[in-house]
Scaffold this active site. Structure first.
Site, PDB file in Angstrom:
ATOM      1  N   LYS A   1       0.888   4.612   2.933  1.00 35.16           N
ATOM      2  CA  LYS A   1       1.778   3.564   3.465  1.00 35.16           C
ATOM      3  C   LYS A   1       2.342   2.773   2.301  1.00 35.16           C
ATOM      4  O   LYS A   1       1.759   2.751   1.196  1.00 35.16           O
ATOM      5  CB  LYS A   1       1.055   2.625   4.426  1.00 35.16           C
ATOM      6  CG  LYS A   1      -0.165   1.891   3.859  1.00 35.16           C
ATOM      7  CD  LYS A   1       0.125   0.598   3.119  1.00 35.16           C
ATOM      8  CE  LYS A   1      -1.134  -0.077   2.596  1.00 35.16           C
ATOM      9  NZ  LYS A   1      -0.928  -1.066   1.546  1.00 35.16           N
TER      10      LYS A   1
ATOM     11  N   ASP B   1      -6.993  -2.913   6.494  1.00 32.66           N
ATOM     12  CA  ASP B   1      -5.765  -2.128   6.673  1.00 32.66           C
ATOM     13  C   ASP B   1      -6.044  -0.711   7.202  1.00 32.66           C
ATOM     14  O   ASP B   1      -5.223   0.188   7.053  1.00 32.66           O
ATOM     15  CB  ASP B   1      -4.913  -2.108   5.395  1.00 32.66           C
ATOM     16  CG  ASP B   1      -5.559  -1.332   4.268  1.00 32.66           C
ATOM     17  OD1 ASP B   1      -6.740  -0.955   4.408  1.00 32.66           O
ATOM     18  OD2 ASP B   1      -4.887  -1.103   3.245  1.00 32.66           O
TER      19      ASP B   1
END
Ligand code: C5P
Length: 277
Positions: A8, A133
């Site tokens: 990401k 995350d």
């Protein structure tokens, strides 16, 4: 069975404040990169084991893949005797979420392989126990992350640009970057201002502490920002990856070559065109 665990980037990362639990309250816009993936292969076996050929990656119970598998076993009551082979492509200490994505992919894979049918919000709660995350990777979509990053709102982005990532050889520790945020200062001649690109705001509050210690990353960002082929550039997560958004995908290879020549011939790089509709 083979599963891909994508990297990401954080298009934006705003620190809203420090929390009583020691974490930082965030608002972050996250974009998965399907062109840059680790791979996990699951083979049925007598007991769980993890292997990885990349030097320095632990294959014991400290790996986030092992931790995710153990949480899945604990919460579902199911045994998961798989031989898991992890192939790393996502660099470590890069702000690209490699280990977190591996953990989220483990939960998704086990949910499918065992037919446990655990709902996504339960998987997300288990993932949040392992790391702030990790939940975002369960949604396989651009998303907002709020709270300490674990409260996820998937969003639709209509956006299509080439993205080029650059990472120097050094890694950055996420706890260190957050711990230096308060009291950190902007460096003169470095631009931290939010950049508006096609309806998206690029910015990262962790650039302040990270650039203070690693001036090279500030220089790399400024080189990319000033380059005629870019629309913008910013650091991802806690670094050390800095990425640029390009005007045209045709310029990606030339930008990589020139950036290596001008900044550091050993820079790792990755480019992909991210079409989102
Ligand atoms: O949640 P995770 O274990 O990935 O976070 C690693 C470290 O990063 C935390 O221990 C904390 O020091 C810092 N952090 C933070 N605020 C967040 C996320 C992470 O301070 N929102």
């Amino acid at each position: 069975m083979r599963y891909s665990a994508p990297a990401k980037i954080n298009l934006s990362l705003k620190i809203v404040g420090r929390r009583e639990d020691g974490f930082h309250e965030l608002e972050t816009l996250v974009l998965p990169l399907p062109g840059l993936c680790d791979t996990l292969t699951f083979h049925p076996a007598d007991e769980f084991s993890l292997s990885c050929e990349t030097p320095g990656v632990p294959t014991d119970e400290s790996n986030l893949v092992s931790k995710a598998l153990r949480i899945f076993e604990r919460e579902t009551g199911l045994a998961c005797p798989y031989q898991v082979q992890l192939t790393k492509e996502i660099p470590h200490g890069a702000g690209l979420g490699g280990g977190s994505s591996d953990a989220a992919t483990t939960l998704l894979a086990l949910n499918e392989l065992t037919n446990a049918n655990v709902p996504l919000d339960s998987l997300a709660a288990w993932a949040a126990e392992l790391g702030s995350d990790i939940p975002l990777f369960l949604y396989q979509s651009p998303c907002w992350g709020r709270g300490r990053g674990e409260i996820i709102e998937p969003i639709e982005l209509t956006w299509s640009h080439a993205i080029v990532l650059f990472k120097p050889a050094f890694d950055i520790s996420t706890p260190w970057a957050y711990s230096c945020w308060q009291g950190s200062r902007e460096l003169p001649e470095i631009s931290y201002a939010p950049q508006e690109i096609a309806g998206i705001t690029l910015s990262n509050d962790l650039e302040r502490p990270v650039f203070q210690k690693h001036y090279f990353l500030a220089e790399l960002k400024m080189f990319l920002l000033k380059h005629p082929s870019t629309l913008g550039a910013v650091m991802s997560g806690s670094g050390s990856t800095v990425f640029a958004i390009l005007k045209s995908p045709d310029d990606a290879q030339a930008l990589i070559k020139e950036t290596r020549q001008e900044m550091d011939p050993t820079l790792w790089s990755h480019s992909e065109v991210r079409f989102i509709s």
